[in-house]
Each structure stands twice: as structure tokens, then as C-alpha cells.
Design an enzyme around this catalytic site. Structure first.
Site, PDB file in Angstrom:
ATOM      1  N   LYS A   9       0.852  -1.206   0.000  1.00 19.27           N
ATOM      2  CA  LYS A   9       0.000   0.000   0.000  1.00 19.27           C
ATOM      3  C   LYS A   9       0.884   1.251   0.000  1.00 19.27           C
ATOM      4  O   LYS A   9       0.655   2.183  -0.763  1.00 19.27           O
ATOM      5  CB  LYS A   9      -0.884  -0.007   1.241  1.00 19.27           C
ATOM      6  N   ARG A  27      -4.064  10.663   4.819  1.00 21.30           N
ATOM      7  CA  ARG A  27      -2.905  11.548   4.899  1.00 21.30           C
ATOM      8  C   ARG A  27      -2.050  11.494   3.652  1.00 21.30           C
ATOM      9  O   ARG A  27      -1.549  12.516   3.186  1.00 21.30           O
ATOM     10  CB  ARG A  27      -2.105  11.127   6.124  1.00 21.30           C
ATOM     11  N   ASP A  70       4.892   0.203  12.049  1.00 20.50           N
ATOM     12  CA  ASP A  70       3.617  -0.352  11.569  1.00 20.50           C
ATOM     13  C   ASP A  70       3.384  -1.770  12.081  1.00 20.50           C
ATOM     14  O   ASP A  70       2.267  -2.285  11.978  1.00 20.50           O
ATOM     15  CB  ASP A  70       3.564  -0.343  10.045  1.00 20.50           C
ATOM     16  N   ARG A 121      -8.280  -0.373   4.924  1.00 19.34           N
ATOM     17  CA  ARG A 121      -7.376   0.548   4.214  1.00 19.34           C
ATOM     18  C   ARG A 121      -6.131  -0.195   3.736  1.00 19.34           C
ATOM     19  O   ARG A 121      -5.521   0.175   2.729  1.00 19.34           O
ATOM     20  CB  ARG A 121      -6.940   1.682   5.147  1.00 19.34           C
TER      21      ARG A 121
HETATM   22  C1  EPZ Z   1       4.639   6.695   6.409  1.00 13.96           C
HETATM   23  O1  EPZ Z   1       3.921   7.708   7.111  1.00 13.96           O
HETATM   24  C2  EPZ Z   1       3.676   5.520   6.287  1.00 13.96           C
HETATM   25  N1  EPZ Z   1       2.520   5.911   5.503  1.00 13.96           N
HETATM   26  C3  EPZ Z   1       3.232   5.073   7.680  1.00 13.96           C
HETATM   27  O2  EPZ Z   1       2.396   3.921   7.519  1.00 13.96           O
HETATM   28  C4  EPZ Z   1       4.478   4.684   8.460  1.00 13.96           C
HETATM   29  O3  EPZ Z   1       4.086   4.345   9.786  1.00 13.96           O
HETATM   30  C5  EPZ Z   1       5.467   5.863   8.507  1.00 13.96           C
HETATM   31  O4  EPZ Z   1       5.782   6.275   7.160  1.00 13.96           O
HETATM   32  C6  EPZ Z   1       6.749   5.529   9.213  1.00 13.96           C
HETATM   33  O5  EPZ Z   1       7.347   4.452   8.616  1.00 13.96           O
HETATM   34  C7  EPZ Z   1       2.623   5.876   4.138  1.00 13.96           C
HETATM   35  O6  EPZ Z   1       3.658   5.540   3.589  1.00 13.96           O
HETATM   36  C8  EPZ Z   1       1.398   6.255   3.372  1.00 13.96           C
HETATM   37  P1  EPZ Z   1       6.903   9.960   8.545  1.00 13.96           P
HETATM   38  P2  EPZ Z   1       4.513   9.217   7.176  1.00 13.96           P
HETATM   39  O7  EPZ Z   1       6.795  11.207   7.751  1.00 13.96           O
HETATM   40  O8  EPZ Z   1       5.158   9.550   5.900  1.00 13.96           O
HETATM   41  C9  EPZ Z   1       6.551  13.251  11.979  1.00 13.96           C
HETATM   42  C10 EPZ Z   1       0.456   2.631   7.804  1.00 13.96           C
HETATM   43  O9  EPZ Z   1      -0.020   2.090   8.817  1.00 13.96           O
HETATM   44  N2  EPZ Z   1       6.433  14.216  10.885  1.00 13.96           N
HETATM   45  O10 EPZ Z   1       8.109   9.099   8.386  1.00 13.96           O
HETATM   46  O11 EPZ Z   1       3.440  10.085   7.691  1.00 13.96           O
HETATM   47  C11 EPZ Z   1       5.366  12.294  12.030  1.00 13.96           C
HETATM   48  O12 EPZ Z   1       4.309  12.883  12.758  1.00 13.96           O
HETATM   49  C12 EPZ Z   1       1.017   4.044   7.907  1.00 13.96           C
HETATM   50  O13 EPZ Z   1       0.545   2.094   6.670  1.00 13.96           O
HETATM   51  C13 EPZ Z   1       6.423  15.576  11.184  1.00 13.96           C
HETATM   52  O14 EPZ Z   1       6.492  15.973  12.344  1.00 13.96           O
HETATM   53  O15 EPZ Z   1       5.629   9.037   8.316  1.00 13.96           O
HETATM   54  C14 EPZ Z   1       5.949  11.096  12.717  1.00 13.96           C
HETATM   55  O16 EPZ Z   1       5.945  11.322  14.114  1.00 13.96           O
HETATM   56  C15 EPZ Z   1       0.830   4.635   9.293  1.00 13.96           C
HETATM   57  N3  EPZ Z   1       6.311  16.461  10.160  1.00 13.96           N
HETATM   58  C16 EPZ Z   1       7.399  11.069  12.197  1.00 13.96           C
HETATM   59  O17 EPZ Z   1       7.669  12.398  11.734  1.00 13.96           O
HETATM   60  C17 EPZ Z   1       6.236  16.056   8.845  1.00 13.96           C
HETATM   61  O18 EPZ Z   1       6.158  16.911   7.958  1.00 13.96           O
HETATM   62  C18 EPZ Z   1       7.652  10.102  11.053  1.00 13.96           C
HETATM   63  O19 EPZ Z   1       6.676  10.364  10.081  1.00 13.96           O
HETATM   64  C19 EPZ Z   1       6.255  14.677   8.580  1.00 13.96           C
HETATM   65  C20 EPZ Z   1       6.364  13.772   9.607  1.00 13.96           C
END
Ligand code: EPZ
Length: 423
Positions: A22, A93, A305, A397
Site C-alpha cells: 500500500k 494523509r 507499523d 485501508r
Molecule cells: C509513512 O507515514 C507511512 N505511511 C506510515 O504507515 C508509516 O508508519 C510511517 O511512514 C513511518 O514508517 C505511508 O507511507 C502512506 P513519517 P509518514 O513522515 O510519511 C513526523 C500505515 O499504517 N512528521 O516518516 O506520515 C510524524 O508525525 C502508515 O501504513 C512531522 O512531524 O511518516 C511522525 O511522528 C501509518 N512532520 C514522524 O515524523 C512532517 O512533515 C515520522 O513520520 C512529517 C512527519
């Protein structure tokens, strides 16, 4: 309200085939709209998140159509709208990925900011910093991000917290920029590599994906291509954890063990027997499970995850385990539901303390997020007696054909759809 009814405590045996990833399909579908030609994507999982991103692309003028199971045709030729619809973007998101694509393709993007999420606050400030690094003028107005640039200019960007989303979104914007972009501290997830492979096949010039420095030389245009999405390592990991909990012998086909090293090592560390081939991984439940201390990390560390599914498994270990969540600030909501099934879990700040083995008993429970929902399914399959799980919209999802795959293993699981007519 649809629900899953599960009669647990059965020993499961058999083969389960993982779907495409996904978290690879979502950015790859968006990236395909960067070309004014058609691309054919294979092994695309047909979950609700993928349906949402397809609807958003269609609303912007791209042509998206399914062409047989797992096959999606995407053509960006008709892309003309730069404003993404709130009612679709709010659902997921990853919709925010269209911002990088629109900025690269049309020089303008107006995208609603994604709301909070059931696993914690999830801002997009790192994405916006990436667009600004490429020379875009970004304002936040009425809950939307507005980004504009005649043509983006390649530059250097240090990706805060090695964010997956910010790495992906900046890549989508940089491939058509003028000049070279260097992403430092880039996310190294296999899904980032899969996206880079797709973009390269479309004519982009990208080097270093999978390492923490990705170099992108902007090109004037991209062309269509064909691409097969990698297997979903989180789905594979979820079913391996299930097999470790209620196997017999469970084989997960279409699995790439190299994408799950930290999870396989953790399973072996607690006593689970694993057999790997090039395309499949087999697990069986041992007589005893040892406790373990886990910390979630960016790839290649233990994936956040699989934190919830693995925590369910640790409720069966002989002793006290700890699971520390370092990526998201709210990813233990499933624990309250699991305790209602009899799990002995205390959450202290960012760490769950799990004491086992705990006898799980079936109960009516509610999923509040995708991976926490899968954890409840795994718990219900192990528990004595019947469970009813609501909140299926979260689980659907990211787990395609869930009940069919579980029934193939001999699980007693049925989906009851909400009555069309109110009784
Ligand atoms: C991706 O989310 C995945 N989603 C998530 O999978 C996964 O858990 C995550 O990466 C970590 O591996 C998709 O690929 C669609 P991050 P993403 O940006 O990109 C903070 C699932 O269950 N952050 O690496 O949102 C954020 O809040 C989903 O399939 C900021 O503060 O993850 C988090 O605490 C859930 N500002 C951390 O960084 C930003 O602009 C890591 O987030 C971006 C992120």
C-alpha cells in the site's frame, strides 16, 4: 456498522499470498501522473486508500482505470486542476503526495492540510520545507497549503527525522525541477526505493534511493512505463506474526525477507521457527515464546507499523516484554481494547510493558486505526471464544481480502455488513 465475527483459539495452517505494498502503491500511482502518457502498474492492492488516491487523481483530470486484478492504468495527460478536493483529501494523509506532483507538473498546488490521525499528530511541515527548498512560494490559507513556482529549482534539503512522506513528496517535486536536488537524511524504506525505480523507468534521473542521500537531476518531461509494485512487507509481517501466534504452519507467499530483517530477527529471538525461500516465508508457533524488548525505528529498524501486531504476540510470551514507540506519539490506542480481551499491558509514556502469558478471551472490540485494528484481529484469532470487531473501515485501508486470506488458513471469520435497511 459492519463487523467481523471471529471464533478464536483454532490452530491455523496454510498459505497466504501477500498483496502489493500500500505504502508503495500510493506514491507510485501519484508519480505516474507526472507523465503525459499512460503507465501500467501491476500488483496494485485494491484497498480503500488506493481507491481514494485514484479518485483524487481523476478529480484533477488524470485518467485512472483498473485493467484486471491488481492492474491499474494511469495517464497524466489530462491533468489540469491544481486544487485537490477537501472531501477526498481528508480521508487519507498520503493524499498530500499530490502536492509534490502538482507542483512539479503544473507549478501550482492547492491541497488541504491532512487532519490529525488516530496514531498521533501528523503535521506536514517537513514536506513544506522541502517544497520551499526547491524554490516554491508556500502559504497556508483556510486549512489548505498553497504552493507556487514557475519552475522548481534543484537544491539541497536535509529531511527532518528522515520522514518517509517528506522524502517521497520532495522526490515527486524534484524530478521535473531545473537542476540537481540532493536529499540528505532521506528515508531508506523499500517503498522509497520502489518509487525511485518507477520514476527512473519513467525517465527521471535518481541515484542513491535506499541510502540516506538521494541525488535527483531534474529532467524536462517523463514518459509512461510499466511497473510491478513490491510486496507489502507490513502485510507479510502481520501474517507472520499471526502464524507465530496461532500456527500450525503458516506460509506467506510473495514475501521478500530482505525487507523484514528486523522483524524476522525479533521473531527468531522469541523462539519462532522461520524458513525462508526467495519468494515465501514459513513460520510455526513454538511451544514457548520468550519475552523481548523492542524499540521502533526508521527503516531498517523495527517498523512502527508492526508495533501493535507484535505487541499482541508478546502477550503470549513467558515473562515481561517492553515495546517502545519512537516514531508516532499516539500509537497505543489499541491497548485498551486488547486489555478487554485479557491482555496484561501497561502503557507508560512511549513504552508498553507486556506481561505474559495472558489467556485472551473473545470480546466485542473496536479498531481505531489500521495496524491497531489488525492487532485486534490477531488477538481475536488466538482468544478463547467469540470476538466481534467493528471499525473495519480502518482495517480495510491496508489489508486486501482479509477474511478470504484468513479463511484460507482455516480461520473462523465472517464479515457482517451493516444492514442496508435499518432494522
Ligand atoms: C509513512 O507515514 C507511512 N505511511 C506510515 O504507515 C508509516 O508508519 C510511517 O511512514 C513511518 O514508517 C505511508 O507511507 C502512506 P513519517 P509518514 O513522515 O510519511 C513526523 C500505515 O499504517 N512528521 O516518516 O506520515 C510524524 O508525525 C502508515 O501504513 C512531522 O512531524 O511518516 C511522525 O511522528 C501509518 N512532520 C514522524 O515524523 C512532517 O512533515 C515520522 O513520520 C512529517 C512527519
Amino acid at each position: 456498522m459492519s463487523k467481523l465475527v471471529i471464533d478464536g483459539n483454532k490452530v491455523l495452517n496454510g498459505v497466504i499470498t501477500a498483496s502489493g505494498a500500500k505504502n508503495s502503491a500510493l506514491p507510485i500511482i501519484v508519480a505516474s501522473a507526472l507523465a503525459e502518457e499512460e503507465s501500467l502498474l501491476r500488483n496494485v492492492p485494491h484497498g480503500t486508500d488506493v481507491e481514494t488516491i485514484c479518485s483524487i487523481l481523476s478529480s484533477l483530470g488524470a485518467k485512472v482505470s483498473w485493467d484486471g486484478p491488481g492492474q491499474l492504468r494511469v495517464n497524466g495527460a489530462g491533468l489540469k486542476k491544481s486544487k485537490a478536493p477537501y472531501e477526498l483529501v481528508r480521508k487519507m494523509r498520503a493524499s498530500f503526495y499530490v502536492a509534490g506532483m502538482l507542483l512539479g507538473r503544473l507549478g501550482e498546488a492547492v491541497v488541504p492540510l491532512p487532519g490529525g490521525c488516530s496514531i498521533g499528530s501528523r503535521p506536514v511541515d517537513f514536506h513544506i520545507k522541502g517544497f520551499e527548498a526547491l524554490g516554491a512560494d508556500v502559504t497556508l490559507e483556510h486549512g489548505s497549503m498553497k504552493a507556487r513556482a514557475k519552475r522548481l529549482t534543484g537544491s539541497k534539503y536535509y529531511v527532518s527525522r528522515a520522514s518517509v512522506g517528506a522524502t517521497v513528496n520532495t522526490m515527486l517535486a524534484a524530478v521535473l525541477a531545473d537542476g540537481t536536488t540532493v536529499l540528505e537524511n532521506a528515508a531508506r524504506e523499500p517503498e522509497v526505493v520502489d518509487l525511485a525505480n518507477l520514476l527512473s523507468a519513467m525517465g527521471a534521473k535518481i541515484r542513491g534511493a535506499g541510502m540516506d542521500v538521494i541525488r535527483i537531476e531534474g529532467v524536462d518531461r517523463l514518459h509512461g512505463t510499466e511497473h510491478e509494485i513490491i510486496p507489502d512487507r507490513i502485510e507479510v509481517g502481520s501474517y507472520l506474526i499471526l502464524g507465530a501466534m496461532v500456527g500450525g504452519e503458516v506460509v506467506v507467499e510473495n514475501a521478500m525477507g530482505e525487507h523484514l530483517r528486523s522483524v524476522l530477527a525479533s521473531l527468531e529471538a522469541i523462539g519462532v521457527k522461520i524458513k525462508e525461500s526467495t519468494t515465501a516465508i514459513q513460520v510455526s508457533r513454538p511451544d514457548k515464546l520468550a519475552p523481548l524488548n523492542i524499540v521502533t525505528q526508521q527503516y531498517p529498524g523495527f517498523p512502527t507499523d508492526l508495533q501493535a501486531p507484535f505487541s499482541v504476540l508478546l502477550t503470549q510470551a513467558d515473562g515481561v516484554s517492553t515495546v517502545r514507540e519512537t516514531i508516532f506519539d499516539g500509537r497505543f490506542k489499541y491497548v485498551d481494547e486488547l486489555r478487554r480481551m485479557g491482555a496484561d499491558i501497561q502503557v507508560e509514556r512511549d513504552t508498553a510493558i507486556i506481561t505474559g502469558p495472558a489467556e485472551l478471551a473473545g470480546a466485542p472490540v473496536e479498531a481505531t486505526d489500521l495496524r491497531g485494528g489488525m492487532a485486534l484481529v490477531i488477538g481475536a484469532l488466538s482468544a478463547q471464544g467469540r470476538s466481534e470487531i467493528i471499525g473495519l473501515e480502518h482495517i480495510d485501508r491496508g489489508y486486501e481480502n482479509l477474511e478470504q486470506k484468513l479463511q484460507n488458513l482455516g480461520a473462523s471469520v465472517k464479515r457482517f455488513r451493516a444492514n442496508a435497511v435499518r432494522s
